[in-house]
Scaffold this motif. Structure first.
Motif, short mmCIF file in Angstrom:
data_model
loop_
_atom_site.label_atom_id
_atom_site.label_comp_id
_atom_site.label_asym_id
_atom_site.label_seq_id
_atom_site.Cartn_x
_atom_site.Cartn_y
_atom_site.Cartn_z
N ASP A 196 43.45 50.33 39.58
CA ASP A 196 42.68 49.66 40.63
C ASP A 196 41.18 49.70 40.33
O ASP A 196 40.45 48.74 40.65
N SER A 197 40.72 50.76 39.74
CA SER A 197 39.29 50.87 39.41
C SER A 197 38.89 49.84 38.38
O SER A 197 37.82 49.23 38.48
N VAL A 198 39.74 49.65 37.37
CA VAL A 198 39.44 48.65 36.34
C VAL A 198 39.40 47.25 36.95
O VAL A 198 38.49 46.46 36.68
N TYR A 199 40.37 46.96 37.81
CA TYR A 199 40.42 45.63 38.44
C TYR A 199 39.19 45.39 39.31
O TYR A 199 38.58 44.31 39.27
N SER A 200 38.82 46.38 40.10
CA SER A 200 37.63 46.25 40.95
C SER A 200 36.38 46.02 40.11
O SER A 200 35.51 45.22 40.48
N VAL A 246 46.00 34.54 42.36
CA VAL A 246 46.21 34.26 40.93
C VAL A 246 45.59 35.36 40.08
O VAL A 246 46.22 35.88 39.14
N ASN A 247 44.36 35.74 40.41
CA ASN A 247 43.69 36.81 39.66
C ASN A 247 44.48 38.10 39.69
O ASN A 247 44.65 38.77 38.67
N TYR A 301 46.14 39.86 36.40
CA TYR A 301 45.74 41.22 36.05
C TYR A 301 46.94 42.16 36.06
O TYR A 301 47.07 43.02 35.18
N GLN A 302 47.82 42.01 37.03
CA GLN A 302 49.02 42.84 37.11
C GLN A 302 49.85 42.69 35.85
O GLN A 302 50.33 43.69 35.29
#
Length: 360
Positions: A226-230, A192-193, A197-198
């Motif tokens: 990907d860096s922001v999501y991490s 879900v996250n 986010y996508q």
């Protein structure tokens, strides 16, 4: 204290929305012996007499207003409304020659589009009875999510989580069930996250040119996806206290993206609408009632109550794949028993007559 999962938060929010803002809707399908079908969609709206008077001038109303977003009554012919205290109950109905014809007018919407389904009725003559098997399959909504849930769990786990089938908890203790559910919930949380986010990130990229004085170029922003999501996940640990606007501010050292998270701003309103297409799936919940000819002996995944079969038609059940409702019933042939009895009686008479004749 263990923090509540994002998935459970979605379910809680969906239940709250359904109970507070949406009328109670149910779908009733009736199958007849000759193959004809009747379908009704009923919904209840709590309205004071003052509200009814302001809309219709009294209790003689044609339908409960406003029409729920999940109801589509285009081409449904009959309707009637009952008023009981503050509850206004409206029923739309239509008769169809075949199940296939019925499915072309499924009276339910999800995200503004009619839900698609396919149905069939099979009849098997068995002398003493005729067996009727009705099947209706609703199309999946999996394509609403860019990231498939299969990226996070195997097929059986996904199916069990969203539909209850197959029963993966058979033979387990309560403690073992709780442990497995907890693990499954973690996988679903991550899915879900990732999807939310996508959707957020894609919307920001599509509208990047609307940002005044962005701290970096669009191309560089995309590279940092990907860096922001991490960063967001590691900082908030999938918890309910995820503060997306502040996370973006901290990561980019800028307030340039704040407008995307302001519901009163055009960018924020557009993002809310985009996210709603996913969240609406979790709030969609319409009880499905099926009436079969004769006596039901196999309700499938439904529950028999007063001769009818009750299923749960929810958006979640449409996530892993197409969702099928099926049941089998039998109509007894009284004439077959009478004919069989007469044949047996005739044979007995002939046997006795033959025996008597031989004795003489």
């Amino acid at each position: 204290m263990r923090k509540i999962s994002l998935y459970l938060m979605l379910l809680t929010s969906a239940a709250f929305i359904a109970s507070c803002d949406k009328p109670n809707v149910q779908l009733h399908t009736t199958i007849h012996e000759d193959g004809r079908c009747d379908r009704e969609v009923t919904y209840h709206t709590v309205m004071s007499k003052e509200d009814r008077d302001s809309l219709w001038g009294g209790d003689n109303v044609a339908w409960a207003y406003p029409l729920p977003e999940c109801v589509n009554t285009d081409a449904f012919m009959g309707s009637h409304t009952d008023v009981d205290g503050d509850t206004v109950t409206t029923t739309f109905s239509h008769s169809f020659r075949t199940p296939e014809e019925m499915c072309k007018m499924t009276p339910l919407n999800l995200n503004g589009s009619r839900i698609q389904s396919k149905a069939k009725l099979e009849k098997k003559f068995r002398w003493f009875y005729t067996e009727y098997t009705f099947t209706e399959t609703f199309n999946t909504v999996a394509d609403t999510f860019k990231i498939p849930v299969s990226d996070y769990a195997d097929k059986d786990v996904i199916s069990y989580w969203f539909t209850g089938q197959p029963n993966l908890m058979q033979g387990l203790t309560g403690a073992e069930v709780a442990q497995r559910i907890d693990t499954m919930g973690t996988w679903v949380d991550k899915w879900v996250n990732a999807n939310l986010y996508q959707s957020v990130f894609e919307y920001m990229v599509d509208n990047y040119d609307s940002i005044p004085n962005p701290p970096l170029s669009k191309e560089r922003f995309v590279e940092l996806r990907d860096s922001v999501y991490s960063y967001i996940i590691s900082k908030n640990n999938n918890a309910l206290d995820i503060d997306i606007p502040n996370a973006y501010k901290e990561f980019f050292h800028s307030d340039a993206y704040a407008a995307f998270f302001d519901d009163e701003a055009p960018l924020g309103e557009g993002l809310s609408d985009k996210i709603s297409t996913q969240l609406n799936i979790f709030s969609f919940d319409v009880p499905y009632i099926l009436s079969m000819p004769g006596t039901v002996w196999n309700p499938g995944t439904g529950v028999i109550k007063d001769g009818d079969i009750y299923y749960q038609l929810t958006g979640e059940r449409l996530i892993p794949g197409d969702y099928t409702i099926t049941a089998t019933s039998r109509v007894t042939h009284v004439w077959a028993y009478i004919v069989t009895f007469l044949i047996i009686a005739l044979l007995v008479v002939l046997f006795i007559a033959t025996f008597v004749y031989k004795r003489k």
